[in-house]
Structures are given as C-alpha cells and as structure tokens.
Design an enzyme around this catalytic site. Structure first.
Site, mmCIF file in Angstrom:
data_model
loop_
_atom_site.group_PDB
_atom_site.id
_atom_site.type_symbol
_atom_site.label_atom_id
_atom_site.label_comp_id
_atom_site.label_asym_id
_atom_site.label_seq_id
_atom_site.Cartn_x
_atom_site.Cartn_y
_atom_site.Cartn_z
ATOM 1 N N GLY A 46 0.874 -1.124 -0.116
ATOM 2 C CA GLY A 46 0.052 -0.024 -0.103
ATOM 3 C C GLY A 46 0.960 1.284 -0.020
ATOM 4 O O GLY A 46 2.113 1.236 0.394
ATOM 5 N N CYS A 91 6.331 -0.265 7.485
ATOM 6 C CA CYS A 91 5.759 0.938 6.847
ATOM 7 C C CYS A 91 7.242 1.394 5.838
ATOM 8 O O CYS A 91 8.149 1.257 6.184
ATOM 9 C CB CYS A 91 5.496 2.059 7.719
ATOM 10 S SG CYS A 91 4.971 3.581 6.732
ATOM 11 N N LEU A 92 6.652 1.825 4.674
ATOM 12 C CA LEU A 92 7.744 2.172 3.736
ATOM 13 C C LEU A 92 8.347 3.379 4.262
ATOM 14 O O LEU A 92 9.636 3.593 3.779
ATOM 15 C CB LEU A 92 7.271 2.290 2.363
ATOM 16 C CG LEU A 92 6.848 1.245 1.617
ATOM 17 C CD1 LEU A 92 5.957 1.527 0.302
ATOM 18 C CD2 LEU A 92 7.951 0.253 1.288
ATOM 19 N N GLU A 134 -3.306 3.071 5.958
ATOM 20 C CA GLU A 134 -3.059 3.926 4.932
ATOM 21 C C GLU A 134 -4.011 5.327 5.081
ATOM 22 O O GLU A 134 -3.485 6.435 4.908
ATOM 23 C CB GLU A 134 -3.612 3.614 3.270
ATOM 24 C CG GLU A 134 -2.768 2.392 2.813
ATOM 25 C CD GLU A 134 -1.165 2.326 3.068
ATOM 26 O OE1 GLU A 134 -0.719 3.480 3.152
ATOM 27 O OE2 GLU A 134 -0.548 1.366 3.108
ATOM 28 N N HIS A 137 -2.001 7.524 7.420
ATOM 29 C CA HIS A 137 -0.948 8.241 6.770
ATOM 30 C C HIS A 137 -1.746 9.635 6.288
ATOM 31 O O HIS A 137 -1.183 10.679 6.459
ATOM 32 C CB HIS A 137 -0.448 7.712 5.611
ATOM 33 C CG HIS A 137 0.744 6.689 5.746
ATOM 34 N ND1 HIS A 137 2.022 6.989 6.430
ATOM 35 C CD2 HIS A 137 0.954 5.255 5.523
ATOM 36 C CE1 HIS A 137 2.598 6.145 6.585
ATOM 37 N NE2 HIS A 137 1.975 5.122 5.872
HETATM 38 O O1 GNR Z 1 4.275 -2.803 2.534
HETATM 39 C C1 GNR Z 1 3.599 -2.691 3.669
HETATM 40 N N1 GNR Z 1 3.263 -3.650 4.301
HETATM 41 C C2 GNR Z 1 2.461 -3.575 5.487
HETATM 42 C C3 GNR Z 1 2.522 -4.536 6.442
HETATM 43 C C4 GNR Z 1 1.616 -4.660 7.328
HETATM 44 C C5 GNR Z 1 0.805 -3.523 7.478
HETATM 45 C C6 GNR Z 1 0.595 -2.490 6.650
HETATM 46 C C7 GNR Z 1 1.463 -2.566 5.684
HETATM 47 S S1 GNR Z 1 1.379 -1.202 4.891
HETATM 48 C C8 GNR Z 1 3.120 -1.337 4.096
HETATM 49 C C9 GNR Z 1 3.485 -0.288 3.022
HETATM 50 C C10 GNR Z 1 3.286 1.178 3.703
HETATM 51 O O2 GNR Z 1 4.092 1.692 4.103
HETATM 52 N N2 GNR Z 1 1.982 1.929 3.494
HETATM 53 O O3 GNR Z 1 1.690 3.250 3.957
HETATM 54 NI NI NI Z 2 3.058 3.215 5.560
#
Ligand code: GNR
Ligand code: NI
Length: 170
Positions: A46, A91-92, A134, A137
């Site tokens: 996501g 989270c990225l 998301e 965020h």
């Molecule tokens: O890639 C993502 N994996 C994930 C794993 C567990 C809970 C949420 C996520 S979202 C994350 C990508 C991201 O940072 N989206 O904002």
């Molecule tokens: Ni995230």
C-alpha cells in the site's frame, strides 16, 4: 510513469493532514499510476499520497498474492464494524522496523475511484489492516504512534542516525 521519493520518519511532512481530492482529471490518474509503480517497486502492499509529499486523500493498494489487483481509494471514509486484531506492521516510511499493532478487524469503506465513481466495500484481515494503516497516513499518523514511546523513540534515533550518514554532502 515515474518512481517517486518516499518520505521517512521522523520527517515532519509525514504529519500533514491530507485534503479531499476535488479534480478527477488526467493529473490524478497519472498520480495514482506513479504511486502504484512506486509501491510495486519498493515493494509494498500500500502507499498513501502523504508518503510521497502529496497532501491529498489518495491511497493505492494491492494485497493480492501475485500483485495482480491494484486498488485506488480517493477520499476514503472508514467506519468500524467490529472485532479486534493484532498484526505485525511495517511501513515504507519506517524502513527496517516491524511491530505488532492492535486495530479493529472489520471495517466498512466508502471511497471514490480515479474516475470519481463511488464504491463501497467491507474489509477484514490484511485488506482492513492495510486500509487503516493508509488512512492513518492521510491523517498524519504512523504505525509507530500505536506502539510504546520507548520503542518509537528507539526507532526514531536509529533512523535519524541512518539519515545523517546518508545525507548528501554540501
Ligand atoms: O508494505 C507494507 N506492508 C504492510 C504490512 C503490514 C501492515 C501494513 C503495511 S503497509 C506497508 C506499505 C506502507 O508503508 N504503506 O503506507
Ligand atoms: Ni505506511
């Protein structure tokens, strides 16, 4: 198509509140395509526009096994249906760290697609976790806000140290 830079915690821009999308035009469709490309490249399941420093209510996701189901949520509204679930989140914008977060399990989502058409769905499991992550965020909230301050501060210090090493010379 283009790959976009992802902001990293504790960048204060990640705390910005996203505004509703009002224009369903070619620029919005390009944004969602670039966000999907950036998400698949990362790789992630996501991405919220906040993470690429665009403060509009835009989310892309693909929680399928074979990365064949891109989803776009514009101006999403979530209502909690019930239950509770713990999931190990990453989270990225917080690269290299994973922690358990407890959230409601079942949610109902109303959103618009990139063409501005309304749709609704009920979600549980990973789709629900990811949508709530998301949605956070877009409201300037990160998964580290759901864990202890001790753990959050430790993650912040480690990332600040990495950012110093990685900072371009002047
Ligand atoms: O890639 C993502 N994996 C994930 C794993 C567990 C809970 C949420 C996520 S979202 C994350 C990508 C991201 O940072 N989206 O904002
Ligand atoms: Ni995230």
């Amino acid at each position: 198509m283009a790959l976009l830079d992802i902001l990293e915690f504790p960048d204060p821009r990640l705390r910005t509140q996203a505004k509703p999308v009002t224009q369903f035009d070619a620029a919005l469709r390009k944004l969602t395509e670039d966000m999907l490309e950036t998400m698949y490249d990362a790789p992630g399941i996501g991405l919220a526009a906040t993470q690429i420093n665009v403060h509009q209510q835009v989310i892309v996701m693909d929680v399928s096994e074979d990365k064949s189901q891109p989803m776009v949520f514009i101006n999403p509204q979530i209502t909690v249906v019930g239950g509770e679930k713990e999931y190990e989140e990453g989270c990225l914008s917080v690269p290299g760290f994973h922690e358990n977060v407890v959230r409601p399990d079942v949610i109902h989502v109303k959103a618009l697609n990139a063409q501005g058409e309304a749709f609704e769905l009920q979600a549980d499991g990973l789709l629900s976790v990811c949508l709530q992550h998301e949605m956070d965020h877009l409201n300037g909230v990160l998964f580290v806000d759901h864990i202890s301050r001790l753990k959050r501060d430790r993650i912040r210090r480690k990332l600040e140290k990495q950012h110093k090493v990685a900072a371009p010379r002047s």
